[in-house]
Scaffold this motif. Sequence first.
Motif, short mmCIF file in Angstrom:
data_model
loop_
_atom_site.label_atom_id
_atom_site.label_comp_id
_atom_site.label_asym_id
_atom_site.label_seq_id
_atom_site.Cartn_x
_atom_site.Cartn_y
_atom_site.Cartn_z
N GLU A 1 0.81 -1.22 0.00
CA GLU A 1 0.00 0.00 0.00
C GLU A 1 0.84 1.27 0.00
O GLU A 1 0.35 2.34 -0.35
N ALA B 1 -0.69 3.51 -4.35
CA ALA B 1 -1.36 4.73 -3.89
C ALA B 1 -2.12 5.39 -5.02
O ALA B 1 -3.25 5.86 -4.84
N ASP C 1 -5.12 3.04 -6.07
CA ASP C 1 -6.12 3.03 -5.01
C ASP C 1 -6.84 4.37 -4.92
O ASP C 1 -8.06 4.42 -4.74
N GLY C 2 -6.07 5.46 -5.04
CA GLY C 2 -6.70 6.77 -4.99
C GLY C 2 -7.65 7.01 -6.14
O GLY C 2 -8.77 7.50 -5.96
N ASP D 1 -3.63 8.70 0.14
CA ASP D 1 -2.94 8.35 -1.11
C ASP D 1 -2.17 9.54 -1.66
O ASP D 1 -1.05 9.39 -2.18
#
Length: 239
Positions: free
Chosen positions: A192, A198, A201-202, A217
């Motif tokens: 992560e 990041a 995921d963001g 993130d």
Amino acid sequence: MLLAQTAFETKMLLRNGEQLLLTVVIPTVLLVLFSAVDIVAVDGPGKRVDFLAPGLLALAVMSTAFTGQAIATGFERRYGVLKRLGASPLPRWALLTAKTGCVLVTEALQVALLSVIALALGWSPQGDVLSVLALLVLGTAAFSGLGLLMAGTLKAEATLAAANLVFILLLLAGGVIVPLSKFPSAVQSVLELLPIAALSDGLRSVLQTGAGVPWADLGILGAWAVLGLAAAARFFRWE
């Protein structure tokens, strides 16, 4: 001079078949393939493309800002192109800025192409455009710093091998296609913190679920950007 060098860098990138394959063709093929075929399980609501599109936008940023830029700059350094340009009336800061401009132009084309294809596949993006732009800009800065650091410190052949290896590893373990939730919890907590994780995921939290600003993130990407660019400025060798 800056605009002319940016245009030149962009033309050179778009004329390079191998770089074009890496930056455009691979993310496009992966988007179409994994959206159509149930190969891996995905997380979150909506269709498969709703999960895949943000991750492959992140992959496109990495392929251009990190892998493509590292390889191209590494071989320019090997053949003495950077040394000659550094001795020209073009300031060195303008050369690096032109390379960044080239990356941004290429990424804009990538994002437009992938978005059109994803929309054709039934993608339903949500969320705030400004949050998406902030993620893309910070992701570009983070990967650019790391790419320039690699190109400015390793030999060209080592950069070629390392950049492609990192690309494959982060594609598989960065949450681009395979959700991070599929990894063991101990490994997941480490993954992560990677810039690709990041960024993907963001983008996914904003575009797939319509979440607010992904501050965590953005913070990870900001830290990578500062560290990468500072290290590149400190250790980059022009010869």
